[in-house]
Design an enzyme around this catalytic site. Structure first.
Site, short mmCIF file in Angstrom:
data_model
loop_
_atom_site.label_atom_id
_atom_site.label_comp_id
_atom_site.label_asym_id
_atom_site.label_seq_id
_atom_site.Cartn_x
_atom_site.Cartn_y
_atom_site.Cartn_z
N HIS A 65 1.70 4.23 -2.92
CA HIS A 65 1.67 5.70 -2.81
C HIS A 65 2.97 6.32 -3.30
O HIS A 65 2.96 7.32 -4.01
CB HIS A 65 1.44 6.13 -1.36
N HIS B 116 -5.63 6.38 -3.07
CA HIS B 116 -6.50 5.37 -2.47
C HIS B 116 -7.52 4.90 -3.51
O HIS B 116 -7.94 5.66 -4.37
CB HIS B 116 -7.21 5.92 -1.24
N CYS B 117 -7.90 3.62 -3.41
CA CYS B 117 -8.79 2.99 -4.38
C CYS B 117 -10.12 2.65 -3.71
O CYS B 117 -10.13 2.18 -2.57
CB CYS B 117 -8.12 1.71 -4.91
N CYS C 34 -8.76 -4.17 -3.25
CA CYS C 34 -7.48 -3.67 -3.74
C CYS C 34 -6.60 -3.26 -2.57
O CYS C 34 -7.07 -2.68 -1.59
CB CYS C 34 -7.71 -2.47 -4.66
N CYS D 160 -5.60 -3.85 -7.70
CA CYS D 160 -6.65 -4.19 -8.66
C CYS D 160 -6.10 -3.87 -10.06
O CYS D 160 -5.05 -3.23 -10.19
CB CYS D 160 -7.93 -3.39 -8.37
N HIS E 76 0.83 -1.21 0.00
CA HIS E 76 0.00 0.00 0.00
C HIS E 76 0.87 1.26 0.00
O HIS E 76 0.70 2.14 -0.85
CB HIS E 76 -0.92 -0.02 1.23
N GLU E 77 1.80 1.33 0.94
CA GLU E 77 2.63 2.54 1.05
C GLU E 77 3.57 2.70 -0.14
O GLU E 77 3.78 3.81 -0.62
CB GLU E 77 3.40 2.56 2.37
N CYS F 143 -5.36 -0.07 -10.70
CA CYS F 143 -4.19 0.43 -9.97
C CYS F 143 -2.90 -0.19 -10.52
O CYS F 143 -1.88 0.49 -10.62
CB CYS F 143 -4.32 0.16 -8.48
#
Length: 188
Positions: free
Chosen positions: A141, A147-148, A153, A172, A137-138, A175
């Protein structure tokens, strides 16, 4: 290899979790020509100024400039700091992680990823899965993803550990396409 992501442990961080992160992230990023390397850790004592005694938490943003210097030293594409202490940002009770795309650095905290934190029995596999989701996640970024809205995701925002457990560790399709575009373009 076209580039490198470095993982930087800060303070006492379990070796098995770090090894799992390195192996899993390597498996994902290798297809983009990016190597993932675990580098020597930093002492948490360097960050005493970030500690809020009333909250018993560290202000996450203070870790990022130091990670940026280390990233530059290694000429890496990105640096991911990993801590085992509770972190927060202003206006929030706690955070699982924080990224700064401009500096190309991020930090994740394992503190609230342990099942024991929620009164559940220890589960190392679950801890590692949660850590991988936060790392993906990070780093997403760092490489330009927002953010999704898709709850499955990995870029979906986690308000609580329940959100983290619901989502997968993968991006996903939408992304992933954006990430691939970014990795082959401006972030190289």
């Amino acid at each position: 290899m076209m580039g490198m992501i470095i993982i930087v442990p800060i303070g006492e961080v379990p070796g098995d979790v770090l090894a799992f992160l390195q192996n899993s992230l390597s498996g994902f990023y290798a297809k983009y020509g990016i190597e993932v390397r675990l580098v020597g850790g930093l002492s948490l004592s360097k960050f005493q100024h970030a500690f809020d005694f009333e909250r018993r938490q560290f202000l996450a943003r203070y870790f990022l400039p130091v990670l940026s210097y280390i990233r530059k030293d290694f000429n890496a594409k990105a640096a991911l700091g990993v801590v085992n202490v509770d972190i927060y940002e202003l206006g929030l009770n706690f955070i699982f992680g924080l990224a700064h795309p401009g500096l190309r650095v991020a930090i994740i905290s394992l503190y609230r990823l342990y099942p024991e934190f929620y009164g559940n029995p220890p589960d190392r596999k679950l801890l590692k899965e949660r850590a991988l989701k936060e790392a993906m996640h990070e780093l997403g970024h760092v490489f330009g993803l927002e953010h999704c809205p898709n709850p499955k995701c990995v870029m979906h925002f986690s308000n609580s550990i329940i959100d983290t457990d619901i989502k997968s560790w993968m991006y996903c399709e939408k992304c992933l396409r954006k990430l691939e575009k970014n990795l082959t373009r401006s972030y190289v």
